[in-house]
Design an enzyme around this catalytic site. Structure first.
Site, PDB file in Angstrom:
ATOM      1  CD  GLU A   1      -2.819   0.919   2.452  1.00  0.00           C
ATOM      2  OE1 GLU A   1      -2.853  -0.162   3.057  1.00  0.00           O
ATOM      3  OE2 GLU A   1      -4.326   1.604   2.409  1.00  0.00           O
TER       4      GLU A   1
ATOM      5  CD  GLU B   1      -5.996  -4.374   4.441  1.00  0.00           C
ATOM      6  OE1 GLU B   1      -5.547  -4.333   5.194  1.00  0.00           O
ATOM      7  OE2 GLU B   1      -6.168  -3.760   3.439  1.00  0.00           O
TER       8      GLU B   1
ATOM      9  CG  ASN C   1      -9.706  -1.412   1.540  1.00  0.00           C
ATOM     10  OD1 ASN C   1      -8.988  -2.550   1.853  1.00  0.00           O
ATOM     11  ND2 ASN C   1      -9.368  -0.674   2.457  1.00  0.00           N
ATOM     12  CD  GLU C   2     -10.252  -2.726   5.847  1.00  0.00           C
ATOM     13  OE1 GLU C   2     -10.072  -1.683   7.069  1.00  0.00           O
ATOM     14  OE2 GLU C   2      -9.516  -3.815   6.542  1.00  0.00           O
TER      15      GLU C   2
ATOM     16  CE1 TYR D   1      -2.958  -6.909   8.547  1.00  0.00           C
ATOM     17  CE2 TYR D   1      -5.564  -5.291   8.795  1.00  0.00           C
ATOM     18  CZ  TYR D   1      -4.553  -5.684   8.339  1.00  0.00           C
ATOM     19  OH  TYR D   1      -4.208  -5.228   7.172  1.00  0.00           O
TER      20      TYR D   1
ATOM     21  CD  GLN E   1       0.401  -2.359   3.616  1.00  0.00           C
ATOM     22  OE1 GLN E   1       1.283  -2.090   2.811  1.00  0.00           O
ATOM     23  NE2 GLN E   1      -0.804  -2.046   3.987  1.00  0.00           N
TER      24      GLN E   1
HETATM   25  O1  AHR Z   1      -2.855  -2.368   5.882  1.00  0.00           O
HETATM   26  C1  AHR Z   1      -3.789  -1.806   6.750  1.00  0.00           C
HETATM   27  C2  AHR Z   1      -5.008  -1.060   6.641  1.00  0.00           C
HETATM   28  O2  AHR Z   1      -5.471  -1.718   7.550  1.00  0.00           O
HETATM   29  C3  AHR Z   1      -5.309  -1.009   5.476  1.00  0.00           C
HETATM   30  O3  AHR Z   1      -4.987   0.569   4.744  1.00  0.00           O
HETATM   31  C4  AHR Z   1      -6.615  -0.899   5.663  1.00  0.00           C
HETATM   32  O4  AHR Z   1      -7.214  -1.631   4.634  1.00  0.00           O
HETATM   33  C5  AHR Z   1      -7.179  -2.450   6.760  1.00  0.00           C
HETATM   34  O5  AHR Z   1      -7.950  -1.448   7.379  1.00  0.00           O
END
Ligand code: AHR
Length: 496
Positions: A26, A300, A173-174, A240, A349
């Site tokens: 990103e 992600e 995205n999101e 995450y 990332q």
């Molecule tokens: O990866 C960091 C961020 O996490 C991304 O930009 C977003 O899609 C997610 O919330």
């Protein structure tokens, strides 16, 4: 309980999609700028502006697919700002990530050149949150149309005669959060509309990925599948691992290196939670797509810790330890084992951001423990998953049980059976008897990534502190192995 592993090399369970080993880059912190891109005039050795050392290191991972330009950045990115002569490109504020100036020097041409250098498929994420249907449609036309059209002509004026092949395209995205704070019904309708104009030109057949749920938002999956399944090839999911001193979570991420034993266990338990998420989202997807045509796209995932002290809080720069290696190994085993639904995953990332493969400091570059796991596991890419049964001890955190040892196994084209095993126990080794069935065993070798310290990591001063070595902790008797996996270890065995 006696610890036992059974491998049935002749019981195939479908191909492990190589895209499970995908990555994500990103416009965030020092991932693109400084990480990949230093510009043609940099003193850091580069090819057309892209760092040579980074490309050389990443090529060893066989990265199958790379997602770009975001993340949250995708829904405020206007691609036309990033084409044409660099001196004319618009400068913008990267509002999500640190409020820094984005000079747009790394745009569509540079990204697709990078993919070419890495021999990886591009996965482009379009802008729904602040973009228009026309803008998205024209981006696809610009990249993939071979003929006479306003966008194809513009591409040619910018020096690219031939269209590129772009297979993977994300429609926002999101969108439940940074991508527009939408409700699922509203996004489902927007998805249907936007994707209509993401055209297949010539032979370029686009795999359309809809913005999916946040973690365990099963209602989002339900609504998207119910309203838009027929228009999508993939549905994204984001998850995450945050393990902090106060129970963990987005607001309690915890330090990447200065963490307690409790936080180690929490991180492992939260990593195993990936399995429950896949299974529950899959149940909903199965209802609308029993043939499993639509891929679950984990675009992600990773361990997201606090930023390193003294660094820009918007840059998400974190160190990477043996704990992260275990998180990667267990997650990849889980994705492999759900190869019937998981068609892609993209760790967040690639460089200098969240759970990276590579950290850079000006001209210096180091490989993280997570990099080494991806390198060790690459043998699973596009291999046939085979049956693996692990009966191990269980560990417990916060009342939730999880296995001491996670694993997955596959058979490569040349017949080699590769078995990846992670012992997530921070204190105890794990002894096993392993039965290798359905194959004649002539040779076994192994590699291991481990350390006695929970937070062992690589630094610019000691770049090889954590690196794979040969694994010799086994004895073989015909088709039976006695095996001891040290505490905190990732092991990959190659059985021929
Ligand atoms: O990866 C960091 C961020 O996490 C991304 O930009 C977003 O899609 C997610 O919330």
């Amino acid at each position: 309980m006696s610890n036992k592993i059974v491998v049935n090399a002749d019981v195939g369970q479908g191909t492990i999609n190589k895209n499970i080993y995908g990555h994500f880059a990103e416009h965030l912190g020092r991932c693109i700028y400084e990480g990949f891109w230093v510009g043609e005039d940099s003193s850091i050795p580069n090819t057309n502006g892209i760092r040579n050392d980074v490309v050389d290191a990443l090529k060893k991972l066989n990265i199958p697919v790379l997602r770009w330009p975001g993340g949250c950045f995708a829904d405020e990115y206007h691609w036309k700002d990033g084409i044409g002569p660099k001196e004319n490109r618009k400068r913008m504020v990267n509002t999500h990530w640190g409020g820094v100036i984005e000079n747009n020097h790394f745009g569509t041409h540079e990204f697709l050149m990078l993919c070419d250098m890495l021999d990886t498929e591009p996965y482009i994420n379009g802008n729904v949150g602040s973009g228009t249907v026309q803008e998205m449609s024209e981006w696809v036309e610009y990249m993939t149309f071979n003929g006479e059209s306003p966008m194809a002509n513009l591409r040619k004026e910018n020096g690219q005669e031939e269209p590129w092949a772009v297979k993977y395209f994300g429609v926002g995205n999101e969108n439940w959060g940074c991508g527009g704070n939408m409700r699922p019904q509203y996004y489902a309708d927007l998805y249907r509309r936007f994707q209509t104009y993401v055209r297949n030109y010539g032979d370029n057949k686009i795999y359309r990925i809809a913005g999916g749920p946040n973690v365990d938002d099963y209602n989002w999956t339900e609504v998207l599948m119910r309203e838009a399944a027929e228009y999508m090839d993939g549905l994204s999911v984001h998850y995450y691992v945050h393990a902090g001193p106060n129970g963990g979570g987005f607001w309690d991420k915890g330090s990447a290196l200065d963490f307690s034993e409790n936080e180690w266990d929490m991180a492992m338990q939260k990593t195993y939670h990936t399995e429950e998420l896949i299974e529950k989202h899959s149940t909903i997807m199965d209802k609308y797509d029993p043939e499993k045509r639509i891929g679950m796209i984990f675009d992600e995932w990773g361990a997201w810790h606090d930023v390193e002290p003294g660094t820009n809080p918007g840059f998400l720069y974190q160190q990477n330890s043996v704990r992260d290696a275990l998180i990667a190994g267990v997650s990849l085993n889980i994705f492999n084992n759900h190869n019937d639904r998981v068609q892609m995953a993209n760790i967040a990332q690639t460089i200098n951001v969240i759970q990276s493969m590579i950290l850079t400091d000006k001209e210096k570059m180091i490989l993280t423990p997570t990099y080494h796991v991806f390198e060790m596991y690459k043998v699973h890419q596009d291999a046939e998953r085979i049956h693996l049964d692990i009966q191990s001890e269980t560990l417990k955190f916060d009342g939730k049980e999880f296995p001491q040892v996670s694993g997955s196994a596959s058979k490569a084209n040349d017949g080699t059976v590769n078995i990846s095993l992670c012992n997530v126990d921070k204190d105890n080794s794990a002894k096993f008897t392993m039965d290798l069935r359905g194959m004649d065993v002539s040779d076994i070798s192994g590699r291991i990534l481990t350390d006695s310290k929970m937070n062992a990591h690589n630094t610019f001063e000691q770049p090889d502190n954590v690196a794979p070595t040969n694994f010799t902790g086994f004895t073989v008797k015909e088709n039976e192995l006695e095996l001891e996996l040290p505490a905190k270890s990732v092991v990959v065995l190659a059985v021929k």
